[in-house]
Design a protein around this motif. Structure first.
Motif, short mmCIF file in Angstrom:
data_model
loop_
_atom_site.label_atom_id
_atom_site.label_comp_id
_atom_site.label_asym_id
_atom_site.label_seq_id
_atom_site.Cartn_x
_atom_site.Cartn_y
_atom_site.Cartn_z
N ASP A 74 25.05 43.67 59.46
CA ASP A 74 24.74 43.77 60.90
C ASP A 74 24.33 45.19 61.26
O ASP A 74 23.39 45.39 62.05
N GLN A 75 25.01 46.19 60.69
CA GLN A 75 24.66 47.58 60.97
C GLN A 75 23.25 47.91 60.47
O GLN A 75 22.49 48.60 61.15
N LEU A 76 22.91 47.40 59.30
CA LEU A 76 21.56 47.64 58.78
C LEU A 76 20.51 46.93 59.62
O LEU A 76 19.42 47.48 59.85
N ASN A 77 20.82 45.73 60.08
CA ASN A 77 19.87 45.02 60.95
C ASN A 77 19.68 45.77 62.26
O ASN A 77 18.57 45.83 62.80
N ASP A 78 20.75 46.35 62.79
CA ASP A 78 20.62 47.16 64.01
C ASP A 78 19.72 48.37 63.74
O ASP A 78 18.92 48.76 64.60
N LEU A 79 19.86 48.96 62.55
CA LEU A 79 19.03 50.10 62.18
C LEU A 79 17.56 49.68 62.06
O LEU A 79 16.66 50.41 62.50
N LEU A 80 17.31 48.52 61.47
CA LEU A 80 15.94 48.02 61.38
C LEU A 80 15.35 47.82 62.76
O LEU A 80 14.21 48.23 63.05
N LYS A 81 16.10 47.19 63.63
CA LYS A 81 15.61 46.93 64.98
C LYS A 81 15.33 48.22 65.73
O LYS A 81 14.31 48.34 66.45
N ALA A 82 16.20 49.21 65.55
CA ALA A 82 16.01 50.50 66.23
C ALA A 82 14.77 51.23 65.75
O ALA A 82 14.23 52.09 66.45
N ASN A 83 14.30 50.86 64.53
CA ASN A 83 13.12 51.51 63.96
C ASN A 83 11.91 50.59 63.95
O ASN A 83 10.99 50.77 63.16
N ASP A 84 11.93 49.60 64.86
CA ASP A 84 10.79 48.70 65.07
C ASP A 84 10.46 47.83 63.87
O ASP A 84 9.31 47.46 63.64
N PHE A 85 11.50 47.48 63.10
CA PHE A 85 11.36 46.50 62.04
C PHE A 85 12.12 45.23 62.41
O PHE A 85 13.06 45.27 63.23
N GLU A 86 11.74 44.13 61.78
CA GLU A 86 12.42 42.87 62.03
C GLU A 86 13.83 42.92 61.44
O GLU A 86 14.01 43.26 60.26
N PRO A 87 14.87 42.58 62.21
CA PRO A 87 16.23 42.55 61.66
C PRO A 87 16.45 41.29 60.83
O PRO A 87 17.11 40.34 61.26
N GLU A 88 15.92 41.29 59.63
CA GLU A 88 15.81 40.06 58.84
C GLU A 88 16.79 39.94 57.68
O GLU A 88 16.72 38.99 56.89
N LEU A 89 17.71 40.89 57.55
CA LEU A 89 18.65 40.83 56.43
C LEU A 89 19.70 39.75 56.68
O LEU A 89 20.28 39.66 57.75
N VAL A 90 19.94 38.93 55.66
CA VAL A 90 20.92 37.85 55.75
C VAL A 90 21.89 37.99 54.58
O VAL A 90 21.47 38.04 53.41
N LEU A 91 23.17 38.08 54.89
CA LEU A 91 24.19 38.22 53.84
C LEU A 91 24.16 37.02 52.91
O LEU A 91 24.11 35.87 53.35
N ASP A 92 24.19 37.29 51.62
CA ASP A 92 24.20 36.24 50.60
C ASP A 92 25.54 36.29 49.88
O ASP A 92 25.81 37.21 49.11
N THR A 93 26.41 35.32 50.15
CA THR A 93 27.75 35.29 49.55
C THR A 93 27.85 34.32 48.39
O THR A 93 28.93 34.15 47.82
N ASP A 94 26.76 33.69 48.03
CA ASP A 94 26.77 32.73 46.92
C ASP A 94 27.00 33.48 45.61
O ASP A 94 26.27 34.43 45.30
N PRO A 95 28.03 33.11 44.82
CA PRO A 95 28.26 33.81 43.54
C PRO A 95 27.06 33.66 42.61
O PRO A 95 26.50 32.57 42.48
N LYS A 96 26.67 34.75 41.97
CA LYS A 96 25.47 34.74 41.13
C LYS A 96 25.80 34.61 39.64
O LYS A 96 24.91 34.29 38.85
N PHE A 97 27.01 34.91 39.24
CA PHE A 97 27.43 34.70 37.86
C PHE A 97 28.48 33.60 37.86
O PHE A 97 29.57 33.78 38.41
N VAL A 98 28.12 32.47 37.29
CA VAL A 98 29.00 31.30 37.37
C VAL A 98 29.18 30.67 35.99
O VAL A 98 28.40 30.91 35.07
N VAL A 99 30.21 29.86 35.89
CA VAL A 99 30.45 29.10 34.67
C VAL A 99 29.52 27.89 34.66
O VAL A 99 29.41 27.17 35.66
N GLY A 100 28.83 27.68 33.56
CA GLY A 100 27.91 26.57 33.43
C GLY A 100 28.27 25.69 32.25
O GLY A 100 28.92 26.13 31.29
#
Length: 213
Positions: A74-100
């Motif tokens: 959220d803080q980074l998105n606020d920084l993007l918005k303050a600098n005229d960029f789209e606040p488009e960062l979305v937290l990704d909590t999906d584990p990337k290393f998994v048992v298969g």
């Protein structure tokens, strides 16, 4: 997708945020302490560089991949918005290393050493992953680096093709995971039976004792 890394020794107080794979032609736009890198063909954001990031997030105790909190995103998105960029960062909590679980492993139609696997990772259907591990076979538990994973050496796993066959992820070795005393040769890390449930986030702390000296 959101992958973030921080390497103060090499890059100073700069947070790298990656949203998509690199493209051949890129456009770079900087506003104050934020640089946006985009695909010149379609203007999709590939990533951002946040300079002097400690002024926004405070001191980051990291050297490599950073797992941000929702508040930090959220803080980074606020920084993007303050600098005229789209606040488009979305937290990704999906584990990337998994048992298969490797359901099947068949010879690649255009290679004498690659195999095309169907590997369950707890989703509705198995992933198709092309593997060059010499010990690859069906009916084994493995560790899968899913799309969006950052390997310990900094490699990011994206969807790809190996000799014309789609591959969505990577079946990894103990060496590639930088596990202590892992064999320094090619070969998938085969986990003991019932080590962890299929689809569970791989337990790196427990894995520190998988290999004995």
């Amino acid at each position: 997708m959101l992958i973030t890394s921080y390497n103060p020794t090499e890059l100073g107080d700069t947070l790298i945020a990656i949203l998509r794979p690199d493209s051949a032609d890129q456009k770079i736009e900087t506003h104050a302490t934020v640089t946006r890198i985009s695909d010149a063909a379609n203007d999709q954001t590939l990533g951002y560089n946040f300079f002097d990031v400690s002024k926004t997030l405070g001191q980051l105790d990291a050297n490599g991949q950073v797992h941000l909190t929702q508040a930090q995103v959220d803080q980074l998105n606020d920084l993007l918005k303050a600098n005229d960029f789209e606040p488009e960062l979305v937290l990704d909590t999906d584990p990337k290393f998994v048992v298969g679980y490797v359901e099947s492993a068949e010879a690649h139609p255009k290679s004498d050493h690659l195999q095309v696997t169907k590997t369950q990772v707890g989703l509705d259907k198995p992933l198709q992953i092309v593997s060059g591990s010499p010990n690859m076979q069906a009916d084994i538990l493995v560790v899968v680096a899913k799309v969006g994973a950052m390997m310990p050496d900094g490699l990011i796993i994206w969807p790809g093709e190996l000799r014309g066959v789609e591959s969505d992820g990577m079946i990894v070795s103990g060496r590639e995971l930088h596990l202590p005393n892992a064999p320094q040769r090619p070969g998938a890390l085969i986990l003991p039976e019932n080590y962890q449930p299929v689809g569970a986030a791989f337990d790196f702390d427990r894995a520190q004792t998988l290999f004995t000296a």
